[in-house]
Design an enzyme around this catalytic site. Structure first.
Site, PDB file in Angstrom:
ATOM      1  N   LYS A   1       0.838  -1.198   0.000  1.00  0.00           N
ATOM      2  CA  LYS A   1       0.000   0.000   0.000  1.00  0.00           C
ATOM      3  C   LYS A   1       0.875   1.252   0.000  1.00  0.00           C
ATOM      4  CE  LYS A   1      -3.972  -1.890   2.512  1.00  0.00           C
ATOM      5  NZ  LYS A   1      -4.979  -1.706   1.452  1.00  0.00           N
TER       6      LYS A   1
ATOM      7  N   ARG B   1     -10.466 -11.546   1.566  1.00  0.00           N
ATOM      8  CA  ARG B   1     -11.290 -12.622   0.993  1.00  0.00           C
ATOM      9  C   ARG B   1     -10.579 -13.970   1.068  1.00  0.00           C
ATOM     10  NH1 ARG B   1     -11.670  -9.183  -4.363  1.00  0.00           N
ATOM     11  NH2 ARG B   1     -11.689  -7.616  -2.704  1.00  0.00           N
TER      12      ARG B   1
HETATM   13  N1  BES Z   1      -8.172  -3.779   4.158  1.00  0.00           N
HETATM   14  C1  BES Z   1      -8.356  -3.322   2.846  1.00  0.00           C
HETATM   15  C2  BES Z   1      -9.634  -2.530   2.655  1.00  0.00           C
HETATM   16  C3  BES Z   1      -9.725  -1.206   3.369  1.00  0.00           C
HETATM   17  C4  BES Z   1      -9.235  -0.059   2.789  1.00  0.00           C
HETATM   18  C5  BES Z   1     -10.326  -1.119   4.598  1.00  0.00           C
HETATM   19  C6  BES Z   1      -9.334   1.136   3.441  1.00  0.00           C
HETATM   20  C7  BES Z   1     -10.444   0.094   5.250  1.00  0.00           C
HETATM   21  C8  BES Z   1      -9.946   1.222   4.675  1.00  0.00           C
HETATM   22  C9  BES Z   1      -8.375  -4.501   1.856  1.00  0.00           C
HETATM   23  O1  BES Z   1      -7.668  -5.627   2.229  1.00  0.00           O
HETATM   24  C10 BES Z   1      -7.737  -3.977   0.608  1.00  0.00           C
HETATM   25  O2  BES Z   1      -6.561  -3.776   0.617  1.00  0.00           O
HETATM   26  N2  BES Z   1      -8.521  -3.703  -0.426  1.00  0.00           N
HETATM   27  C11 BES Z   1      -8.032  -3.105  -1.607  1.00  0.00           C
HETATM   28  C12 BES Z   1      -8.716  -3.724  -2.796  1.00  0.00           C
HETATM   29  C13 BES Z   1      -8.270  -5.072  -3.104  1.00  0.00           C
HETATM   30  C14 BES Z   1      -9.257  -5.705  -4.030  1.00  0.00           C
HETATM   31  C15 BES Z   1      -6.881  -5.080  -3.686  1.00  0.00           C
HETATM   32  C16 BES Z   1      -8.395  -1.647  -1.633  1.00  0.00           C
HETATM   33  O3  BES Z   1      -9.301  -1.238  -0.951  1.00  0.00           O
HETATM   34  O4  BES Z   1      -7.743  -0.901  -2.364  1.00  0.00           O
HETATM   35 ZN    ZN Z   2      -5.594  -5.534   1.615  1.00  0.00          ZN
END
Ligand code: BES
Ligand code: ZN
Ligand code: ZN
Length: 494
Positions: free
Chosen positions: A273, A347
């Site tokens: 991230k 997931r």
């Molecule tokens: N934990 C994150 C989602 C999230 C983002 C929760 C911001 C709370 C605040 C999740 O695991 C994640 O990283 N999701 C990605 C998308 C995924 C399909 C790669 C995202 O939100 O960008």
């Molecule tokens: Zn994630």
């Protein structure tokens, strides 16, 4: 917080040092107030200055004997517009206004109107006493500690039906939610999988629930490679916690199974991230925390439904051993998943936990709760969770429970085309579609592959679980979202 129920201001010769008198805009002050304060409340000057608008607070210092040192007039606005939602917020604001007086206690005059709102009143008062003081030290910590409210006396000039029961319940719920907020806010190096598993064991022990905690080795034997794949970058082994609440006479009933996402820290893994998305990623166990928080309350609130809580706990970190994009994982269900994006880890741990729940318990309902996608937060903001599912009856029950508790959930679609997008060229499924559109729906569609014909719902709480712009009874950061919604849902199941 302690509480006391009194029938008048002067019982046991102790006049409280602070008395709060709630007043409605559309009623005369005098009729509603305590006799002892009548002259004071008749004061014309005051009637001009204080109009009892919703949330208006005025502190008065009477110079008469036998009266409290401070009388606080508390405006509740128009009587017919006062709802449980409103009183929860107003009473949190009231508690926050009283805290700086550093008396540690106060008395609240309760009129008829408070009867039906007593649980929300209790919740609000305890929420107003919640602070982010856990990791403060020195002067600031001491100051916050001095302000803590320890006791509230409720003065009931007339007895109100079940008032005490409702107040006790409200205070208890908000305190459990507060502990959950602390867990969500805590740094990942403190709240390890080990730590949260032990905490769950304690909750189970205190309430007489049965509990099983699978460690990494057991997960390996079971083939829970969805969880283990995410765990590969961490030097702390993953855990899978399974807790069961079986009230009398329900041992043979199919349970409601609640599955919570417990990612201790989500770095994204190799799909790392960016800085601005990294720093709050301790929030990523809020789903698991909500299930844990709920289990603190199931027995104490006398829920009559059999409930199973399942939550996988692991970090998602970067290491030479971490799972890589293009790895293929054989999940507990037997289905293979191509890892396109290591940041779509929620997931991957949930699919194993869901399959386990379906196989082991044949649930009446299976509901998962997860900070699953940023996409859901972008779609709905922080006031609504995304609500997905395969059974209209179940999603409607959850939506209603959300309305009743102000933990709102908004129905969202899963289209067959969303499911089609989650098919892989080389494996059964893939964990991510590179087109970002409908990310929340595609996440839900992936999970649906693991529920079979079980009645299932998915709450994406990425928005409301952790906030910058809190509701009046919330605080910044973790909100403990989901606990009150699930309690209401379970209470109303027949
Ligand atoms: N934990 C994150 C989602 C999230 C983002 C929760 C911001 C709370 C605040 C999740 O695991 C994640 O990283 N999701 C990605 C998308 C995924 C399909 C790669 C995202 O939100 O960008
Ligand atoms: Zn994630
Ligand atoms: Zn995540």
């Amino acid at each position: 917080m302690e509480y006391k129920i009194l029938s008048s201001l002067n019982t046991s010769n102790a006049v409280p040092s602070i008395l709060v008198v709630p007043l409605f805009e559309d009623a005369s002050y005098v009729k509603n107030g305590p006799k002892e304060a009548e002259t004071l409340l008749k004061n014309r000057e005051m009637q001009k200055d204080f109009q009892a608008k919703q949330g208006e607070i005025m502190v008065m210092i009477p110079d008469q004997k036998n009266l409290p040192g401070k009388i606080i007039l508390w405006g509740l606005g128009e009587k017919k517009k006062l709802t449980s939602q409103k009183i929860r917020g107003l009473s949190a604001q009231l508690a926050r206004a009283i805290r700086p007086l550093k008396k540690g206690e106060f008395a609240l005059w309760c009129t008829d109107a408070m009867g039906s709102l007593a649980q929300a009143l209790g919740e609000g008062l305890a929420f107003g006493n919640y602070t982010l003081a856990k990791f403060k030290t020195g002067k600031e910590q001491a100051e916050l500690a001095e302000q803590t409210l320890r006791k509230i006396s409720f003065i009931l000039p007339k007895p109100l039906a079940k008032f005490e029961e409702k107040i006790r319940k409200g205070l208890m719920i908000a305190e459990a939610v507060g502990e959950t907020r602390d867990d969500v806010n805590a740094g990942p190096s403190l709240k390890t999988a080990e730590y949260l598993a032990e905490k769950s064991r304690k909750i189970a022990r205190e309430n007489g629930y049965s509990i099983r905690i699978f460690d990494k080795r057991e997960l390996e034997k079971m083939g829970m490679n969805g969880i283990l794949g995410v765990n590969r970058g961490s030097d702390i082994g993953a855990k899978l916690v399974v807790m069961e609440y079986t009230p009398k006479g329900t041992a043979k009933n199919p349970p409601v199974v609640l599955v919570g996402k417990g990612v201790i820290f989500d770095s994204g893994g190799y799909n790392l991230k960016p800085s601005m998305s990294l720093f709050e990623m301790q929030l990523d166990m809020a789903g698991a925390a909500a299930v844990m928080g709920l289990f603190k309350l199931l027995k104490k609130t006398g829920i009559k439904q059999r409930v199973v809580g399942i939550f996988p706990l692991t970090d998602n970190l970067v290491d030479a051993k971490s799972q890589k994009p293009s790895d293929v994982v054989t999940t507990y269900s037997g289905k293979t998943v191509e890892i396109i994006n290591t940041d779509a880890e929620g997931r991957m741990i949930l699919c194993d936990a869901i399959s386990y729940g379906v196989k082991q318990y044949k649930p009446r309902y299976l509901i998962d709760v997860a900070t699953l996608t940023g996409a859901c937060m972008i779609a709905l903001g922080d006031r609504y969770a995304g609500l997905f599912g395969n059974d209209a009856g179940l999603t409607e029950k959850l939506r209603k429970a959300g309305e009743a508790t102000d933990e709102l959930a908004w129905p969202m679609p899963i289209h067959p085309d969303h499911r089609a997008k989650m098919k892989s060229k080389i494996a059964d499924l893939r964990n991510w579609d590179e087109v970002p559109h409908a990310g929340a729906s595609k996440g839900a569609a992936f999970l649906q592959e693991f529920v079979g014909d079980t009645k299932w719902a998915h709450l994406d709480i990425a928005g409301p679980a952790f906030v910058k712009d809190p509701k009046p009874y919330d605080s910044q950061m973790g909100t403990g979202f989901g606990i009150r919604l699930f309690l209401d849902f379970l209470e109303n199941l027949r």
